[in-house]
Design a protein around this motif. Structure first.
Motif, mmCIF file in Angstrom:
data_model
loop_
_atom_site.group_PDB
_atom_site.id
_atom_site.type_symbol
_atom_site.label_atom_id
_atom_site.label_comp_id
_atom_site.label_asym_id
_atom_site.label_seq_id
_atom_site.Cartn_x
_atom_site.Cartn_y
_atom_site.Cartn_z
ATOM 1 N N LEU A 99 1.659 -2.380 -3.086
ATOM 2 C CA LEU A 99 1.163 -1.163 -3.736
ATOM 3 C C LEU A 99 0.113 -0.482 -2.874
ATOM 4 O O LEU A 99 0.161 0.728 -2.646
ATOM 5 N N GLY A 100 -0.820 -1.312 -2.347
ATOM 6 C CA GLY A 100 -1.875 -0.754 -1.518
ATOM 7 C C GLY A 100 -1.314 -0.096 -0.277
ATOM 8 O O GLY A 100 -1.711 1.016 0.087
ATOM 9 N N LEU A 117 0.475 3.169 -1.149
ATOM 10 C CA LEU A 117 -0.471 4.211 -1.553
ATOM 11 C C LEU A 117 -1.202 4.776 -0.338
ATOM 12 O O LEU A 117 -1.313 5.996 -0.162
ATOM 13 N N LEU A 134 1.124 6.899 1.685
ATOM 14 C CA LEU A 134 1.422 8.189 1.050
ATOM 15 C C LEU A 134 0.273 9.165 1.203
ATOM 16 O O LEU A 134 0.476 10.334 1.539
ATOM 17 N N LEU A 135 -0.964 8.670 0.960
ATOM 18 C CA LEU A 135 -2.105 9.582 1.000
ATOM 19 C C LEU A 135 -2.349 10.080 2.416
ATOM 20 O O LEU A 135 -2.571 11.274 2.641
ATOM 21 N N THR A 193 0.060 14.523 -9.909
ATOM 22 C CA THR A 193 -0.079 13.574 -8.809
ATOM 23 C C THR A 193 0.484 12.205 -9.170
ATOM 24 O O THR A 193 1.198 11.593 -8.376
ATOM 25 N N LEU A 219 3.404 10.126 -7.253
ATOM 26 C CA LEU A 219 3.129 8.857 -6.577
ATOM 27 C C LEU A 219 3.992 7.733 -7.133
ATOM 28 O O LEU A 219 4.483 6.882 -6.389
ATOM 29 N N VAL A 240 2.926 15.025 -1.796
ATOM 30 C CA VAL A 240 3.607 13.758 -2.085
ATOM 31 C C VAL A 240 5.038 14.050 -2.540
ATOM 32 O O VAL A 240 5.978 13.349 -2.171
#
Lengths: 328, 175
Positions: free
Chosen positions: A15-16, A19, A22-23, A88, A92, A249
């Motif tokens: 997940l980290g 994320l 993506l950011l 958002t 995501l 995103v």
């Protein structure tokens, strides 16, 4: 117990990683878009912050985080504050089912490079993209401003209309792969990517997906010379940043979906799976920026006519023809 | 073993959260005077129902619930409300006869549902059938329940034609 906590740890790491990717990618997509668009229009684009303006996204981020977060008078506070988050978060969450590569071997265990391989992953993506409309519609409504309301109404109408052709265009892909799971769809394209057998579905999907992400030539909800900035006219600071982040995103989601559904996902020669996947996302993003630099905005009636009278009938015909070919 | 009890407890907590979401949403859908809040309450309640389907083991039906009810039907209600009265106008008072009639109708429906609940013979979902996959549901829809399936399609077709006719007439009258 040990395997359970290990699984949990792996999930958290995944997940980290996703994320963070993506950011960062969203921030640098903004830079890429500004730079590429500037070159298309014979300008330089951002070139002050860092070499080639590479620090520009970071400067923008700091600016957005530190700006005042204003709420217009007469706005519906709760909904006004929640709407950007909806946009958002739904964008995501879609990445939860998108596979970045084949299985990875780690300490003798096989770890799939996807957060959750749902057997109905494609429906999960659709469900979330249909929820994203709430952010636009409610954000526009709650601002208590004419521009925002018009932008919100346009956005809702456009997204509802194009969701149909978006879903219908993918039915042939599901029929060919025999599964809703995005991992299985990629596996089904080992011999050849689906773009070769489903060019019509590809075109319909890309057009509808661009309309879903509200980019030029479908940017009527935020048409700056008619509506100020449309549904996010009244937003400032980090809440505007959330809308902005959601948009970029979404661009990555679109690139990833095109890659997974039509371009063979992570498969490709020489390079590793994730590298191929990122290249494919980047290519789709560049084509979208190129389209933005080339086409003018559609008129509202053209937008609706294209969706309802051209794309949906074509998608239905495509389903029937594909079904017939598969049966024969 | 302690790990098993742990997951069961988590499942129970999740169940009650989902039930709370459904009830809370239903309350919000009925009581506030701001109509957008009512719709959002409905969205919450329907999402809670999707959670219940998830709890019963059908991810597919849960997603369909989200996609159709939350993503399509409630969105069109929001869309209609956006075209109606602006925010800053005063909301009219509740009329007592309307509230009484609505309460009466709801009470009758509630009694009917309770009656059905007491009359039917409940079998736990895992004993009834463990297979709620897309394939099974598809087969059932086109074999055992095909009459229902066709009737629903017919109803939807009538609704579509009705919408087209209504829109066409109103346009002819206004021009």
């Amino acid at each position: 117990m040990l395997t359970w906590s290990l699984g949990f740890l792996i999930l958290m790491v995944k997940l980290g990683a996703v994320l963070l990717f993506l950011l960062l990618a969203a921030a640098y997509l903004v830079w890429l878009e500004r730079k590429f668009l500037a070159r298309l229009q014979v300008r330089y684009g951002p070139n002050r912050a860092g070499k080639y303006g590479l620090l520009q996204p970071i400067a923008d981020m700091i600016k957005m985080l530190t700006k005042e977060d204003t709420i217009p008078e007469g706005a519906d506070r709760v909904i006004f504050l929640l709407a950007p988050a909806v946009v958002t978060v739904t964008a995501l969450l879609m990445f939860a089912v998108i596979p970045f590569g084949g299985d990875l071997s780690f300490l003798g265990k096989r770890i799939p490079m996807v957060i959750a391989d749902l057997n109905i992953g494609l429906l999960f993506v659709f469900a979330l993209s249909s929820l994203g409309v709430y952010g636009i519609a409610l954000g526009g409504w709650a601002s208590n401003s004419k521009y925002s309301l018009l932008g919100g109404i346009r956005g809702a109408a456009q997204m509802i209309s194009y969701e149909l052709s978006l879903g219908l265009s993918l039915v042939p892909v599901v029929m060919l792969a025999g599964s809703f799971s995005l991992v299985d769809i990629v596996r089904a394209q080992e011999a050849y990517p689906f773009i070769l057998v489903q060019p019509l579905a590809f075109v319909i999907f890309v057009i509808s997906a661009m309309a879903e992400s509200k980019r030029i030539p479908f940017d009527l909800p935020e048409a700056e010379n008619e509506l100020g900035a449309g549904y996010h006219t009244e937003y400032s600071g980090i809440r505007f940043g959330l809308f902005f982040l959601g948009e970029y995103v979404n661009m990555q989601v679109l690139g990833a979906l095109v890659a997974v559904l039509f371009l063979g996902g992570w498969s490709g020669p020489f390079l590793s799976g994730p590298a191929w996947f990122c290249i494919k996302i980047l290519v789709v993003a560049l084509v979208m920026i190129w389209i933005r630099g080339t086409l003018p905005r559609l008129r509202y009636d053209q937008l609706m006519a294209l969706g309802w009278k051209v794309l949906i009938p074509l998608a239905l015909v495509n389903i029937v023809v594909t079904g017939a070919v598969i049966l024969i | 073993m302690s790990f098993l009890i742990g997951t069961e407890a988590i499942a129970h907590v999740a169940f009650w959260i989902v039930v709370g979401l459904t009830f809370g949403g239903a309350v919000i859908a009925v009581f506030p005077r701001n109509i957008i809040y009512n719709v959002l309450g409905l969205v919450m309640a329907l999402s809670g129902v999707a959670g219940l389907y998830l709890y019963l083991g059908s991810f597919f039906i849960a997603l369909m619930q989200l996609l159709i009810y939350v993503g399509a039907i409630c969105i069109s209600i929001v869309f209609a409300i956006m075209l109606s009265r602006p925010l800053h106008l005063e909301v009219p008072k509740r009329s007592v006869p309307k509230v009484a009639m609505a309460a009466g109708a709801s009470a009758i429906f509630f009694a009917a549902v309770v009656g059905v609940i007491f009359k039917s013979n409940w079998v736990p979902a895992p004993e009834q059938s463990g297979d709620w996959s897309v394939v099974t549901i598809g087969h059932l829809l086109l074999t055992r329940y095909d009459l229902v399936f066709e009737v629903i399609s017919l109803v939807l077709l009538v609704a579509i034609i009705g919408a087209i006719v209504t829109a066409g007439y109103s346009r002819r009258f206004s021009s």
